[in-house]
Scaffold this active site. Structure first.
Site, PDB file in Angstrom:
ATOM      1  N   TRP A  72      21.011  73.035   6.691  1.00 48.38           N
ATOM      2  CA  TRP A  72      22.343  73.051   6.070  1.00 48.38           C
ATOM      3  C   TRP A  72      22.661  71.718   5.419  1.00 48.38           C
ATOM      4  O   TRP A  72      23.263  71.677   4.339  1.00 48.38           O
ATOM      5  CB  TRP A  72      23.406  73.500   7.069  1.00 48.38           C
ATOM      6  CG  TRP A  72      23.252  74.956   7.392  1.00 48.38           C
ATOM      7  CD1 TRP A  72      22.907  75.496   8.589  1.00 48.38           C
ATOM      8  CD2 TRP A  72      23.379  76.064   6.475  1.00 48.38           C
ATOM      9  NE1 TRP A  72      22.829  76.875   8.484  1.00 48.38           N
ATOM     10  CE2 TRP A  72      23.112  77.245   7.201  1.00 48.38           C
ATOM     11  CE3 TRP A  72      23.689  76.175   5.122  1.00 48.38           C
ATOM     12  CZ2 TRP A  72      23.151  78.519   6.620  1.00 48.38           C
ATOM     13  CZ3 TRP A  72      23.725  77.434   4.537  1.00 48.38           C
ATOM     14  CH2 TRP A  72      23.464  78.583   5.284  1.00 48.38           C
ATOM     15  N   ASP A 130      30.685  69.409   8.018  1.00 48.35           N
ATOM     16  CA  ASP A 130      30.482  70.857   7.949  1.00 48.35           C
ATOM     17  C   ASP A 130      30.452  71.392   9.379  1.00 48.35           C
ATOM     18  O   ASP A 130      29.413  71.379  10.035  1.00 48.35           O
ATOM     19  CB  ASP A 130      29.170  71.169   7.223  1.00 48.35           C
ATOM     20  CG  ASP A 130      28.857  72.663   7.218  1.00 48.35           C
ATOM     21  OD1 ASP A 130      29.627  73.447   7.804  1.00 48.35           O
ATOM     22  OD2 ASP A 130      27.821  73.043   6.621  1.00 48.35           O
ATOM     23  N   LYS A 176      31.231  82.238  12.205  1.00 47.34           N
ATOM     24  CA  LYS A 176      30.611  81.861  13.468  1.00 47.34           C
ATOM     25  C   LYS A 176      31.638  81.811  14.594  1.00 47.34           C
ATOM     26  O   LYS A 176      31.492  82.513  15.571  1.00 47.34           O
ATOM     27  CB  LYS A 176      29.899  80.506  13.336  1.00 47.34           C
ATOM     28  CG  LYS A 176      28.536  80.599  12.677  1.00 47.34           C
ATOM     29  CD  LYS A 176      28.551  80.404  11.200  1.00 47.34           C
ATOM     30  CE  LYS A 176      27.193  80.624  10.566  1.00 47.34           C
ATOM     31  NZ  LYS A 176      26.988  79.826   9.372  1.00 47.34           N
TER      32      LYS A 176
HETATM   33  C1  LIG Z   1      26.515  79.455   8.195  1.00 49.26           C
HETATM   34  C2  LIG Z   1      26.573  78.036   7.740  1.00 49.26           C
HETATM   35  C3  LIG Z   1      26.781  77.699   6.388  1.00 49.26           C
HETATM   36  C4  LIG Z   1      26.864  78.740   5.297  1.00 49.26           C
HETATM   37  O1  LIG Z   1      27.996  79.508   5.389  1.00 49.26           O
HETATM   38  P1  LIG Z   1      28.301  80.619   4.273  1.00 49.26           P
HETATM   39  O2  LIG Z   1      29.667  81.073   4.681  1.00 49.26           O
HETATM   40  O3  LIG Z   1      27.251  81.657   4.374  1.00 49.26           O
HETATM   41  O4  LIG Z   1      28.306  79.940   2.960  1.00 49.26           O
HETATM   42  C5  LIG Z   1      26.866  76.367   6.060  1.00 49.26           C
HETATM   43  N1  LIG Z   1      26.762  75.403   6.986  1.00 49.26           N
HETATM   44  C6  LIG Z   1      26.552  75.685   8.291  1.00 49.26           C
HETATM   45  C7  LIG Z   1      26.443  74.575   9.281  1.00 49.26           C
HETATM   46  C8  LIG Z   1      26.464  77.005   8.700  1.00 49.26           C
HETATM   47  O5  LIG Z   1      26.256  77.289   9.996  1.00 49.26           O
END
Ligand SMILES: *Cc1c(COP(=O)(O)O)cnc(C)c1O
Length: 360
Positions: free
Chosen positions: A102, A172, A196
């Site tokens: 990521w 993030d 999540k």
């Molecule tokens: C799942 C995830 C993303 C991507 O999320 P989307 O909603 O599919 O764009 C980005 N960063 C992290 C740390 C993630 O777990």
């Protein structure tokens, strides 16, 4: 009908009481004769739902009035571009820490809009640890410092908040938001894709310090401009109303569990149970340096990869779903977010014990 234990990394399992409440309210929300999905986003009913969700999130995460809370769309991935477009301002460069897949995606996207200085990377050790902050090559003139507190795919999690001095810290938090207490005042911006720990996919929650608003480049699309979202209570256009409502139900559920302090204790316990089991069993292994093991995403391998399919089949039969690891890592991954009950972790350990005994 019985619900399975769903270990998917995202979209992930939601608290069952939340789904039940959504079902109860599906056709007729609080006697209005309408589903939330059918309401005007500018009507009193939805505005109340939206305001309550924001208020509950502020309370849960401890977000002061110095910060705006935005409910945006496009998932966390759209933020990879939104952040540089808004925060580079008159600077040319931003610092990024690379701890896995990521981080890499965030770096690749930001590089389209400015210079990215990779201040630290754990690529050399296969993303199994976090480089000591003393070794980071951060710059005082960076527009911001971006990092990924929990790498969802690798299962690598920071156990500290980096010190970025006067440079705004951007995180993030997609897969760790609300899983343990958080000191929001350390951050310039926090963002989290909802699927999540918060709600349905597509929605992304952004918490931004207000002094960072209003720095967007002229070319920034209106729908990616934080100032526009802050000025319009995230309703410049039609927001993702149903997702926002479901996120609100999750926040209420979290408050009823005792908030993020209680969640943190439960999550620590669930994770140490599973890691403890893996470490004490020759058949399973986890490659991450123990200090930096994720509480949310636990990858593990079997002693023999040829048994992976049999393991997954047996798990499915027992209602233990989506344990297959990410295609880039292989093996297995158990995602045990807030909504995964401790009984789900126990059921997984029981199955792993039986499988190792039979096949090991
Ligand atoms: C799942 C995830 C993303 C991507 O999320 P989307 O909603 O599919 O764009 C980005 N960063 C992290 C740390 C993630 O777990």
């Amino acid at each position: 009908m019985s619900r399975a234990y769903n270990f998917c990394a995202g979209p992930a399992t939601l608290p069952e009481p939340v789904l039940q409440q959504a079902r109860e309210e599906m056709l007729d929300w609080h006697g209005t004769g309408m589903s939330v999905m059918e309401m005007s986003h500018r009507g009193d009913e939805f505005v109340e739902i939206a305001d309550t969700a924001e208020k509950d999130l502020r309370e849960l995460a401890g977000v002061s009035d110095d910060y705006a809370v935005l409910f945006m769309q496009g998932g966390a991935s759209s933020q990879f571009a939104t952040i540089p477009l808004n925060l580079l301002g008159d600077k040319t460069s931003a610092d990024y820490v690379n701890t896995g897949i990521w981080s890499k995606k965030a770096i690749a996207e930001a590089s389209r809009y400015g210079h990215v200085n990779v201040a630290a990377s754990s690529e050399a050790d296969g993303f199994t640890s976090i480089p000591d902050q003393e070794s980071w090559n951060t710059r005082a003139d960076a527009a911001y410092l971006h990092y990924t507190p929990n790498e969802t795919i690798g299962g690598l999690e920071f156990d500290f908040v980096p010190d970025s001095g006067s440079v705004p810290l951007v995180a993030d938090m997609s897969s760790t938001m609300l899983s343990r207490p958080l000191e929001v005042s350390r951050f310039g911006l926090i963002y989290a894709g909802a699927q999540k720990n918060i709600g349905p996919s597509g929605l992304v929650v952004v918490i931004i310090r207000k002094d960072l608003l209003g720095r967007a480049r002229k070319i920034t699309p209106t729908m990616m401009n934080y100032q526009v979202f802050a000025d319009n209570d995230s309703m410049f256009n039609t927001p993702a109303t149903y997702s926002w409502y479901l996120a609100g139900l999750v926040f209420k559920w979290l408050k009823a569990q005792g908030g993020v302090t209680a969640m943190g204790e439960i999550n620590r316990r669930k994770a140490s149970k599973l890691y403890g089991f893996i470490d004490n069993n020759d058949f399973y292994a986890n490659p991450i340096s123990p200090r930096f093991r994720s509480w949310m995403n636990i990858p593990f391998t079997l002693a023999d990869d040829a048994l992976n399919n049999a393991f997954l089949e047996g798990a499915n039969e027992r209602g233990l779903l989506n344990l297959k690891g990410h295609r880039s890592v292989g093996g297995m991954r158990a995602s045990i977010y807030n909504a995964m009950p401790e009984a789900g972790v126990d059921a997984l350990i029981d199955y792993m014990t039986a499988f190792a005994k039979e096949r090991g």
